[in-house]
Scaffold this motif. Structure first.
Motif, PDB file in Angstrom:
ATOM      1  N   UNK A  83      -2.779 -20.111  10.070  1.00 31.99           N
ATOM      2  CA  UNK A  83      -1.595 -20.384  10.897  1.00 31.99           C
ATOM      3  C   UNK A  83      -0.277 -20.141  10.152  1.00 31.99           C
ATOM      4  N   UNK A  84      -0.345 -19.401   9.054  1.00 24.71           N
ATOM      5  CA  UNK A  84       0.862 -19.041   8.315  1.00 24.71           C
ATOM      6  C   UNK A  84       0.972 -17.521   8.220  1.00 24.71           C
ATOM      7  N   UNK A  85       2.199 -17.053   7.961  1.00 22.73           N
ATOM      8  CA  UNK A  85       2.454 -15.625   7.818  1.00 22.73           C
ATOM      9  C   UNK A  85       3.149 -15.372   6.488  1.00 22.73           C
ATOM     10  N   UNK A  86       2.602 -14.435   5.721  1.00 24.18           N
ATOM     11  CA  UNK A  86       3.275 -13.984   4.512  1.00 24.18           C
ATOM     12  C   UNK A  86       4.172 -12.813   4.882  1.00 24.18           C
ATOM     13  N   UNK A  87       5.476 -12.966   4.668  1.00 25.61           N
ATOM     14  CA  UNK A  87       6.451 -11.920   4.952  1.00 25.61           C
ATOM     15  C   UNK A  87       6.913 -11.317   3.625  1.00 25.61           C
ATOM     16  N   UNK A  88       6.824  -9.992   3.526  1.00 29.03           N
ATOM     17  CA  UNK A  88       7.236  -9.283   2.318  1.00 29.03           C
ATOM     18  C   UNK A  88       8.411  -8.379   2.672  1.00 29.03           C
ATOM     19  N   UNK A  89       9.553  -8.642   2.063  1.00 23.82           N
ATOM     20  CA  UNK A  89      10.780  -7.922   2.400  1.00 23.82           C
ATOM     21  C   UNK A  89      10.789  -6.506   1.828  1.00 23.82           C
ATOM     22  N   UNK A  90      11.623  -5.667   2.425  1.00 29.68           N
ATOM     23  CA  UNK A  90      11.847  -4.321   1.910  1.00 29.68           C
ATOM     24  C   UNK A  90      12.298  -4.385   0.456  1.00 29.68           C
ATOM     25  N   UNK A  91      11.751  -3.498  -0.368  1.00 31.36           N
ATOM     26  CA  UNK A  91      12.116  -3.444  -1.779  1.00 31.36           C
ATOM     27  C   UNK A  91      11.381  -4.415  -2.673  1.00 31.36           C
ATOM     28  N   UNK A 111      16.194   6.005  -0.058  1.00 27.90           N
ATOM     29  CA  UNK A 111      17.099   7.143  -0.172  1.00 27.90           C
ATOM     30  C   UNK A 111      16.946   7.897  -1.483  1.00 27.90           C
ATOM     31  N   UNK A 112      16.232   7.327  -2.453  1.00 25.56           N
ATOM     32  CA  UNK A 112      16.076   7.957  -3.765  1.00 25.56           C
ATOM     33  C   UNK A 112      14.617   7.898  -4.188  1.00 25.56           C
ATOM     34  N   UNK A 113      14.317   8.568  -5.305  1.00 31.60           N
ATOM     35  CA  UNK A 113      12.960   8.561  -5.853  1.00 31.60           C
ATOM     36  C   UNK A 113      12.580   7.212  -6.444  1.00 31.60           C
ATOM     37  N   UNK A 114      13.530   6.288  -6.565  1.00 35.44           N
ATOM     38  CA  UNK A 114      13.222   4.952  -7.071  1.00 35.44           C
ATOM     39  C   UNK A 114      12.499   4.091  -6.037  1.00 35.44           C
ATOM     40  N   UNK A 115      12.397   4.594  -4.797  1.00 37.03           N
ATOM     41  CA  UNK A 115      11.718   3.855  -3.713  1.00 37.03           C
ATOM     42  C   UNK A 115      12.290   2.442  -3.581  1.00 37.03           C
ATOM     43  N   UNK A 116      13.597   2.383  -3.555  1.00 39.07           N
ATOM     44  CA  UNK A 116      14.276   1.083  -3.606  1.00 39.07           C
ATOM     45  C   UNK A 116      14.004   0.212  -2.377  1.00 39.07           C
ATOM     46  N   UNK A 117      13.654   0.814  -1.257  1.00 38.11           N
ATOM     47  CA  UNK A 117      13.422   0.029  -0.042  1.00 38.11           C
ATOM     48  C   UNK A 117      11.947  -0.106   0.311  1.00 38.11           C
ATOM     49  N   UNK A 118      11.115   0.630  -0.378  1.00 37.14           N
ATOM     50  CA  UNK A 118       9.681   0.561  -0.116  1.00 37.14           C
ATOM     51  C   UNK A 118       9.089  -0.655  -0.814  1.00 37.14           C
ATOM     52  N   UNK A 119       8.042  -1.217  -0.227  1.00 37.84           N
ATOM     53  CA  UNK A 119       7.293  -2.288  -0.878  1.00 37.84           C
ATOM     54  C   UNK A 119       6.209  -1.644  -1.731  1.00 37.84           C
ATOM     55  N   UNK A 120       6.004  -2.164  -2.942  1.00 37.43           N
ATOM     56  CA  UNK A 120       4.984  -1.624  -3.835  1.00 37.43           C
ATOM     57  C   UNK A 120       4.043  -2.736  -4.268  1.00 37.43           C
ATOM     58  N   UNK A 121       2.743  -2.509  -4.055  1.00 34.19           N
ATOM     59  CA  UNK A 121       1.685  -3.366  -4.578  1.00 34.19           C
ATOM     60  C   UNK A 121       0.990  -2.574  -5.689  1.00 34.19           C
ATOM     61  N   UNK A 122       0.915  -3.128  -6.880  1.00 33.75           N
ATOM     62  CA  UNK A 122       0.231  -2.455  -7.979  1.00 33.75           C
ATOM     63  C   UNK A 122      -0.144  -3.486  -9.030  1.00 33.75           C
ATOM     64  N   UNK A 123      -0.814  -3.020 -10.104  1.00 30.75           N
ATOM     65  CA  UNK A 123      -1.189  -3.913 -11.180  1.00 30.75           C
ATOM     66  C   UNK A 123       0.008  -4.321 -12.019  1.00 30.75           C
ATOM     67  N   UNK A 124      -0.240  -5.199 -12.988  1.00 32.67           N
ATOM     68  CA  UNK A 124       0.848  -5.664 -13.846  1.00 32.67           C
ATOM     69  C   UNK A 124       0.874  -4.937 -15.184  1.00 32.67           C
ATOM     70  N   UNK A 125       0.066  -3.867 -15.308  1.00 32.31           N
ATOM     71  CA  UNK A 125       0.141  -3.018 -16.493  1.00 32.31           C
ATOM     72  C   UNK A 125       1.090  -1.867 -16.179  1.00 32.31           C
TER      73      UNK A 125
END
Length: 518
Positions: free
Chosen positions: A214-222, A249-263
């Motif tokens: 009954x909860x929602x995880x919201x992940x913001x842009x960036x 707007x750039x190759x830094x993907x400033x508005x995209x969400x990224x899921x990855x490892x911590x290495x």
């Protein structure tokens, strides 16, 4: 006199032998190490030790003296070493016997927290030797300017530790199935609302983080979410995940969400299997994923038992999944709608629609250039070894399906034709049946009604996709692609490609509009 001569010879022999045994030559850069990178987690409450070890080997038959062992940043380094029981940052003339080894102990000093708060990593190197024969081992530490989500640790009377766990049910023997993890909290005393992940600081997850019922995880842009080894995210019954990335707007993907490892050091940027999965469990609802890049997991998304309604459990748009050691999206009786999905480099399959389900994909690129002979891009089946499930639908419209092996699709039907429903419309599919073993197989009759206006790449020279660099996950298509202008615009009208460029008629198969490569 004879006794004096005997004693003299004995002492000479002993002295000469000892001299050979402990005659040290300068190291020539042939040391071996237990690791080429020592990864030190930031010190914070209840998570591990701040001291790590590196084992150094002298595998030669000679005693050696290492001219210098030092930290790359010298006395300004935030790391501290202990060599032969002596703490410090620079050591000279360190001796090692032939075929011997030694431990170097490494820790982070407290003032690492005073480094630039905009940096996520603090790095240095241990240098062995001098000049052209210098060898090095990298040191990497997460800086504590991040939200850390981790299972609590309790010390037992016998000085062992017990970690907070998540109960996943009961196994066949009636025993509880538990994994290390924690439930996300809206009022965490340190992190605040963990069910709303913002782009203010990165998130680092140890173990599995659970979105409760009954909860929602919201992940913001960036937002940036980093998963430690054997970690991931679980969305429980009646819970939801909303990833709200937007175009950058750039190759830094400033508005995209990224899921990855911590290495995050360069040597690990594309290494598969560094963390677990995003698991949308049976009963999770209204999961929406927009503008997400997910990298280096074991299974990117695991979607289980969610085909009980006509409403998609998971809706995906502008999603990229790369370097999954097993599967990019593994659905088991799933209900998924997706557009502009790109998946590549998966150990088994990029997309697996298994145990039946309900699927609809439009303008997706499902590729697989994993370097083994038995991988594929898409698997579709209706069973798990005993029950047979209904494949309500599996529609692929304007999709590019290609792999480095001969067969980019694998269809495995055990049930009836009426319960195994799939359709490929205006797709480019690689299927090189070089030995004609599937020529009479009912699921691979590419001129039949299940395949409408599809282009079949029967070898590497026909109907080529003309990817820019698929081995590096660059799946843009060039002006020589067979996918160019071959899509059905009825599925494309009013949509943009994954980069935000409008689709015009005639439009292109796959997630990308064609481009002219530099």
């Amino acid at each position: 006199m004879k006794n004096h001569l005997y004693i003299f010879i004995l002492l000479f022999t002993v002295f000469y032998s000892c001299r050979n045994d402990f005659d040290f030559e300068s190291s020539t850069g042939n040391l071996a190490f237990s690791k080429d990178t020592v990864y030190l987690d930031t010190v914070f409450t209840n998570i591990g030790s701040s001291t790590y070890t590196l084992k150094v080997y002298n595998k030669s038959n000679k005693n050696i003296s290492i001219p210098k062992i030092q930290l790359g940043n010298g006395n300004n380094s935030k790391y501290r070493l202990m060599v032969d029981g002596v703490p410090g940052k620079v050591f000279e003339g360190v001796e090692m016997l032939a075929k011997d080894s030694m431990y170097i102990f490494i820790e982070v000093t407290a003032d690492v927290l005073d480094t630039d708060p905009t940096d996520f990593l603090y790095t240095d190197t241990i240098l062995f030797g001098e000049g052209s024969q210098t060898q090095e081992v990298e040191l990497v530490t997460l800086i504590q300017d991040a939200y850390f989500i981790y299972p609590q640790r309790t010390q037992n009377p016998d000085e062992s530790f017990t970690y907070e766990t998540i109960n996943l049910g009961i196994d066949n023997d009636g025993n509880p199935i538990e994994i290390r993890g924690t439930v996300l909290d809206e009022t965490d005393p340190i992190n605040g609302n963990e069910l709303h992940m913002t782009n203010l600081k990165p998130y680092v997850i140890y173990g599995y983080a659970v979105v409760p019922s009954n909860k929602t995880l919201i992940v913001d842009a960036g937002a940036r979410v980093h998963f430690h080894a054997e970690s991931g995210l679980i969305v429980a019954n009646n819970a939801s995940l909303q990833v709200n990335g937007t175009l950058s707007n750039t190759d830094d993907l400033e508005n995209e969400v990224i899921f990855e490892g911590d290495r995050l050091e360069p040597n690990f940027s594309e290494i598969p299997g560094q963390w677990g999965t995003i698991w949308l469990t049976k009963g999770s609802v209204n999961n929406t994923i927009t503008n997400l890049t997910l990298k280096n997991a074991t299974v990117g998304f695991l979607v289980t038992g969610n085909d009980e309604t006509n409403i998609p459990t998971l809706t995906m748009n502008n999603v990229q999944i790369y370097n999954s050691s097993n599967v990019g999206i593994l659905a088991r009786t799933g209900n998924i709608t997706g557009s502009n999905i790109v998946i590549n480099n998966s150990g088994q399959s990029s997309l697996a629609c298994t145990f039946g389900g309900n699927y609809d994909f439009t303008h997706c690129t499902f590729a697989n250039y994993w370097p083994t002979p038995n991988q594929t891009a898409i698997v579709i089946d209706d069973y798990d070894g005993n029950p047979i499930y209904a494949l309500t639908q599996a529609n692929f419209n304007n999709c590019l399906i290609y792999s480095s092996t001969n067969y980019s699709i694998s269809l495995k039907k055990e049930g009836s034709d009426s319960n195994f429903n799939y359709q490929f419309n205006n797709c480019l599919i690689k299927f090189n049946d070089f030995s004609n073993q599937f020529s009479s197989h009912p699921e691979y009759q590419f001129t039949g009604s299940k395949y409408t206006n599809c282009l079949i790449a029967t070898n590497s020279n026909t109907n080529k996709p003309d990817f820019k660099n698929p081995n590096d996950n660059q799946l843009y298509i060039g002006e020589n692609s067979a996918a160019k202008g071959s899509a059905d615009f009825n599925f494309s009208s009013g949509t943009n490609d994954i980069l935000g460029y409008p689709r015009i008629n005639p439009t292109d198969i796959g997630a990308y509009n064609f481009t002219i490569f530099d």
